[in-house]
Design a protein around this motif. Structure first.
Motif, PDB file in Angstrom:
ATOM      1  N   ARG A 118     -14.109  -7.942   6.025  1.00 31.52           N
ATOM      2  CA  ARG A 118     -13.803  -6.570   6.409  1.00 31.52           C
ATOM      3  C   ARG A 118     -12.936  -5.957   5.315  1.00 31.52           C
ATOM      4  O   ARG A 118     -12.139  -6.651   4.675  1.00 31.52           O
ATOM      5  N   ILE A 119     -13.072  -4.670   5.123  1.00 37.39           N
ATOM      6  CA  ILE A 119     -12.288  -3.973   4.109  1.00 37.39           C
ATOM      7  C   ILE A 119     -10.940  -3.575   4.698  1.00 37.39           C
ATOM      8  O   ILE A 119     -10.873  -2.856   5.694  1.00 37.39           O
ATOM      9  N   ALA A 120      -9.863  -4.035   4.055  1.00 43.83           N
ATOM     10  CA  ALA A 120      -8.513  -3.705   4.497  1.00 43.83           C
ATOM     11  C   ALA A 120      -7.925  -2.560   3.674  1.00 43.83           C
ATOM     12  O   ALA A 120      -6.983  -1.899   4.117  1.00 43.83           O
ATOM     13  N   GLY A 121      -8.466  -2.318   2.493  1.00 44.23           N
ATOM     14  CA  GLY A 121      -7.966  -1.240   1.648  1.00 44.23           C
ATOM     15  C   GLY A 121      -8.819  -1.064   0.407  1.00 44.23           C
ATOM     16  O   GLY A 121      -9.626  -1.932   0.067  1.00 44.23           O
ATOM     17  N   GLU A 122      -8.656   0.077  -0.234  1.00 42.17           N
ATOM     18  CA  GLU A 122      -9.393   0.379  -1.456  1.00 42.17           C
ATOM     19  C   GLU A 122      -8.446   1.003  -2.471  1.00 42.17           C
ATOM     20  O   GLU A 122      -7.559   1.769  -2.106  1.00 42.17           O
ATOM     21  N   LEU A 123      -8.627   0.663  -3.746  1.00 41.15           N
ATOM     22  CA  LEU A 123      -7.828   1.257  -4.815  1.00 41.15           C
ATOM     23  C   LEU A 123      -8.546   1.129  -6.141  1.00 41.15           C
ATOM     24  O   LEU A 123      -9.105   0.086  -6.453  1.00 41.15           O
ATOM     25  N   ASN A 124      -8.585   2.213  -6.879  1.00 37.80           N
ATOM     26  CA  ASN A 124      -9.123   2.211  -8.243  1.00 37.80           C
ATOM     27  C   ASN A 124     -10.492   1.547  -8.370  1.00 37.80           C
ATOM     28  O   ASN A 124     -10.732   0.778  -9.297  1.00 37.80           O
ATOM     29  N   GLY A 125     -11.379   1.819  -7.426  1.00 36.20           N
ATOM     30  CA  GLY A 125     -12.719   1.238  -7.486  1.00 36.20           C
ATOM     31  C   GLY A 125     -12.790  -0.215  -7.059  1.00 36.20           C
ATOM     32  O   GLY A 125     -13.824  -0.860  -7.215  1.00 36.20           O
ATOM     33  N   GLN A 126     -11.700  -0.733  -6.543  1.00 39.90           N
ATOM     34  CA  GLN A 126     -11.632  -2.113  -6.064  1.00 39.90           C
ATOM     35  C   GLN A 126     -11.440  -2.102  -4.543  1.00 39.90           C
ATOM     36  O   GLN A 126     -10.938  -1.122  -3.992  1.00 39.90           O
ATOM     37  N   VAL A 127     -11.821  -3.188  -3.885  1.00 42.21           N
ATOM     38  CA  VAL A 127     -11.568  -3.318  -2.457  1.00 42.21           C
ATOM     39  C   VAL A 127     -10.767  -4.578  -2.177  1.00 42.21           C
ATOM     40  O   VAL A 127     -10.898  -5.589  -2.869  1.00 42.21           O
ATOM     41  N   VAL A 128      -9.910  -4.462  -1.177  1.00 42.18           N
ATOM     42  CA  VAL A 128      -9.166  -5.597  -0.647  1.00 42.18           C
ATOM     43  C   VAL A 128      -9.866  -5.957   0.651  1.00 42.18           C
ATOM     44  O   VAL A 128      -9.976  -5.131   1.557  1.00 42.18           O
ATOM     45  N   VAL A 141      -9.940 -20.866   8.067  1.00 38.64           N
ATOM     46  CA  VAL A 141      -9.057 -20.387   6.997  1.00 38.64           C
ATOM     47  C   VAL A 141      -9.175 -18.869   6.935  1.00 38.64           C
ATOM     48  O   VAL A 141     -10.243 -18.308   7.197  1.00 38.64           O
ATOM     49  N   SER A 142      -8.075 -18.211   6.636  1.00 38.35           N
ATOM     50  CA  SER A 142      -8.058 -16.760   6.450  1.00 38.35           C
ATOM     51  C   SER A 142      -7.762 -16.473   4.994  1.00 38.35           C
ATOM     52  O   SER A 142      -6.860 -17.082   4.409  1.00 38.35           O
ATOM     53  N   ILE A 143      -8.529 -15.548   4.423  1.00 35.14           N
ATOM     54  CA  ILE A 143      -8.362 -15.237   3.004  1.00 35.14           C
ATOM     55  C   ILE A 143      -8.309 -13.733   2.771  1.00 35.14           C
ATOM     56  O   ILE A 143      -8.776 -12.940   3.591  1.00 35.14           O
ATOM     57  N   LEU A 144      -7.759 -13.385   1.625  1.00 33.10           N
ATOM     58  CA  LEU A 144      -7.823 -12.033   1.096  1.00 33.10           C
ATOM     59  C   LEU A 144      -8.671 -12.121  -0.162  1.00 33.10           C
ATOM     60  O   LEU A 144      -8.478 -13.023  -0.988  1.00 33.10           O
ATOM     61  N   LEU A 145      -9.619 -11.215  -0.284  1.00 28.31           N
ATOM     62  CA  LEU A 145     -10.469 -11.121  -1.469  1.00 28.31           C
ATOM     63  C   LEU A 145     -10.173  -9.804  -2.158  1.00 28.31           C
ATOM     64  O   LEU A 145      -9.952  -8.786  -1.502  1.00 28.31           O
ATOM     65  N   ARG A 191     -28.167 -15.880   5.553  1.00 27.69           N
ATOM     66  CA  ARG A 191     -27.691 -15.395   6.853  1.00 27.69           C
ATOM     67  C   ARG A 191     -26.261 -14.882   6.757  1.00 27.69           C
ATOM     68  O   ARG A 191     -25.797 -14.143   7.614  1.00 27.69           O
ATOM     69  N   HIS A 192     -25.558 -15.238   5.697  1.00 28.87           N
ATOM     70  CA  HIS A 192     -24.178 -14.788   5.495  1.00 28.87           C
ATOM     71  C   HIS A 192     -24.086 -13.443   4.759  1.00 28.87           C
ATOM     72  O   HIS A 192     -23.013 -12.872   4.664  1.00 28.87           O
ATOM     73  N   THR A 193     -25.202 -12.957   4.214  1.00 29.05           N
ATOM     74  CA  THR A 193     -25.167 -11.723   3.434  1.00 29.05           C
ATOM     75  C   THR A 193     -24.774 -10.539   4.325  1.00 29.05           C
ATOM     76  O   THR A 193     -25.327 -10.356   5.400  1.00 29.05           O
ATOM     77  N   ARG A 194     -23.807  -9.766   3.841  1.00 25.43           N
ATOM     78  CA  ARG A 194     -23.363  -8.546   4.525  1.00 25.43           C
ATOM     79  C   ARG A 194     -23.532  -7.387   3.546  1.00 25.43           C
ATOM     80  O   ARG A 194     -22.765  -7.235   2.603  1.00 25.43           O
ATOM     81  N   ASP A 195     -24.581  -6.562   3.792  1.00 27.58           N
ATOM     82  CA  ASP A 195     -24.870  -5.441   2.890  1.00 27.58           C
ATOM     83  C   ASP A 195     -23.837  -4.325   3.011  1.00 27.58           C
ATOM     84  O   ASP A 195     -23.547  -3.635   2.039  1.00 27.58           O
ATOM     85  N   THR A 196     -23.323  -4.125   4.198  1.00 22.67           N
ATOM     86  CA  THR A 196     -22.272  -3.134   4.412  1.00 22.67           C
ATOM     87  C   THR A 196     -21.122  -3.798   5.150  1.00 22.67           C
ATOM     88  O   THR A 196     -21.341  -4.668   6.001  1.00 22.67           O
ATOM     89  N   LEU A 197     -19.914  -3.382   4.821  1.00 25.63           N
ATOM     90  CA  LEU A 197     -18.726  -3.969   5.433  1.00 25.63           C
ATOM     91  C   LEU A 197     -17.971  -2.925   6.226  1.00 25.63           C
ATOM     92  O   LEU A 197     -17.839  -1.771   5.804  1.00 25.63           O
ATOM     93  N   ASP A 198     -17.466  -3.331   7.371  1.00 25.42           N
ATOM     94  CA  ASP A 198     -16.641  -2.451   8.185  1.00 25.42           C
ATOM     95  C   ASP A 198     -15.224  -2.427   7.634  1.00 25.42           C
ATOM     96  O   ASP A 198     -14.758  -3.391   7.033  1.00 25.42           O
ATOM     97  N   VAL A 199     -14.570  -1.324   7.870  1.00 23.78           N
ATOM     98  CA  VAL A 199     -13.142  -1.210   7.551  1.00 23.78           C
ATOM     99  C   VAL A 199     -12.367  -1.672   8.767  1.00 23.78           C
ATOM    100  O   VAL A 199     -12.710  -1.339   9.903  1.00 23.78           O
ATOM    101  N   ILE A 200     -11.331  -2.469   8.540  1.00 20.64           N
ATOM    102  CA  ILE A 200     -10.523  -2.971   9.655  1.00 20.64           C
ATOM    103  C   ILE A 200      -9.147  -2.316   9.610  1.00 20.64           C
ATOM    104  O   ILE A 200      -8.643  -1.985   8.575  1.00 20.64           O
TER     105      ILE A 200
END
Length: 119
Positions: free
Chosen positions: A20-30, A91-95, A110-119
């Motif tokens: 899930r997307i937790a934030g966005e900055l400068n063309g990058q996503v957290v 395990v919980s991670i930040l990417l 089966r793990h591919t996610r083409d679109t991600l939700d914002v959390i």
């Protein structure tokens, strides 16, 4: 501007391997994700990828060896390097990676996610 509590966001997440997307900055996503089990072998043609372990332990497998990440440790995987994340327990991670980076890179599964939700 809004403060983000990562542990609160993680508590809302129930699916494994579904970032899930937790934030966005400068063309990058957290992104935040919970993992358990084995992911697919893959690489990213144009993107480097940062993994930061927030809870648990994560093994990143490479064709020539493994790297174990504990809480508070991070690893930057350069573009083009084949890898497979493995979590023997939850395990919980930040990417941190460029927006539009497909979670399974050059592979569809089966793990591919083409679109991600914002959390």
């Amino acid at each position: 501007m809004e403060k983000i509590n990562l542990q609160e966001k993680l508590a809302l997440m129930t699916e494994y391997w579904s970032p899930r997307i937790a934030g966005e900055l400068n063309g990058q996503v957290v992104k935040l994700a919970k993992l358990n089990g084995e992911f697919v072998w893959h690489h990213h043609e144009r993107e480097d990828e940062l993994f930061l372990v927030l809870n648990g332990r994560l093994t990143i497998q490479f064709r020539d060896g493994d790297i174990l990440l504990n809480v508070g440790e991070m690893l930057i995987i350069p573009r083009g390097v084949e890898h497979r994340p493995v979590a023997t327990e939850e395990v919980s991670i930040l990417l941190f990676e460029p927006a539009g980076t497909l979670n399974t890179g050059n592979v569809r599964s089966r793990h591919t996610r083409d679109t991600l939700d914002v959390i």
